[in-house]
Design an enzyme around this catalytic site. Structure first.
Site, PDB file in Angstrom:
ATOM      1  N   HIS A 179      -4.599  68.864 -79.570  1.00 43.90           N
ATOM      2  CA  HIS A 179      -4.719  68.019 -80.761  1.00 43.90           C
ATOM      3  C   HIS A 179      -5.061  66.593 -80.325  1.00 43.90           C
ATOM      4  CE1 HIS A 179      -2.106  70.695 -83.602  1.00 43.90           C
ATOM      5  NE2 HIS A 179      -2.974  71.403 -82.888  1.00 43.90           N
TER       6      HIS A 179
ATOM      7  N   GLU B 139      -3.895  63.738 -81.140  1.00 44.22           N
ATOM      8  CA  GLU B 139      -2.734  62.916 -80.808  1.00 44.22           C
ATOM      9  C   GLU B 139      -2.213  63.223 -79.415  1.00 44.22           C
ATOM     10  OE1 GLU B 139      -3.346  64.771 -83.573  1.00 44.22           O
ATOM     11  OE2 GLU B 139      -1.722  64.457 -84.992  1.00 44.22           O
TER      12      GLU B 139
ATOM     13  N   CYS C 214       1.164  67.003 -87.045  1.00 43.54           N
ATOM     14  CA  CYS C 214       1.939  68.231 -87.168  1.00 43.54           C
ATOM     15  C   CYS C 214       3.280  68.056 -86.439  1.00 43.54           C
ATOM     16  CB  CYS C 214       1.161  69.403 -86.572  1.00 43.54           C
ATOM     17  SG  CYS C 214       1.017  69.344 -84.761  1.00 43.54           S
TER      18      CYS C 214
ATOM     19  N   CYS D 249       2.906  67.326 -82.619  1.00 39.16           N
ATOM     20  CA  CYS D 249       2.455  65.962 -82.335  1.00 39.16           C
ATOM     21  C   CYS D 249       3.518  64.934 -82.702  1.00 39.16           C
ATOM     22  CB  CYS D 249       1.145  65.691 -83.064  1.00 39.16           C
ATOM     23  SG  CYS D 249      -0.218  66.708 -82.430  1.00 39.16           S
TER      24      CYS D 249
END
Length: 142
Positions: A46, A48, A76, A79
């Site tokens: 991801h 992040e 999410c 993260c």
């Protein structure tokens, strides 16, 4: 947030969900990343997570307490947990994610008693542009 939106656009060009993230320390841009979960295959790729890894490596510390994170979509649970562990000072995110977000939706990670660090959270900057990128990306795929 404009740099994060640029990273999201680049991710979309690679067939990735268009999410981008930027770590800053004051006025300094420390790391910029977009989603990269498909190539190479990485469920933790991801935006992040990638930006936090890059920032930690660049600054030589797993603690990023003097840093802020700007991301185009509400993080999410994975993260949000990483943001807490990195001790990010402030989280800015553009678009809410009622399905997968875990900051103001779902798990609300920062509100849990087990969360050891809670960043300041600000939402809505660049929301329309980030949401449009996501809508267009998924419209083509559905």
């Amino acid at each position: 947030m404009q740099l994060a939106l640029g990273a999201a656009r680049e991710a979309a060009l690679l067939g990735e969900v268009p999410v981008g993230a930027v770590v800053t320390r004051g006025e300094e841009v420390v790391a910029i990343a977009g989603n990269r979960t498909r190539n190479p295959p990485d469920p933790t790729g991801h935006a992040e997570m990638r930006a936090l890894r890059m920032a930690a490596e660049r600054l030589g510390s797993e603690r990023l307490g003097e840093c802020d994170l700007h991301v185009t979509l509400e993080p999410c649970a994975m993260c949000a947990g990483a943001i807490s562990h990195a001790r990010i000072a402030r989280l800015y995110y553009a678009a809410p994610d009622p399905k997968g977000g875990a900051v103001e939706h779902g798990a609300r990670v920062f509100e849990q008693a087990q969360c050891l660090h809670r960043p300041e959270v600000y939402s809505g900057m660049g929301e329309a542009e980030a949401a449009e990128l996501l809508r267009e990306f998924f419209k083509v795929r559905r």
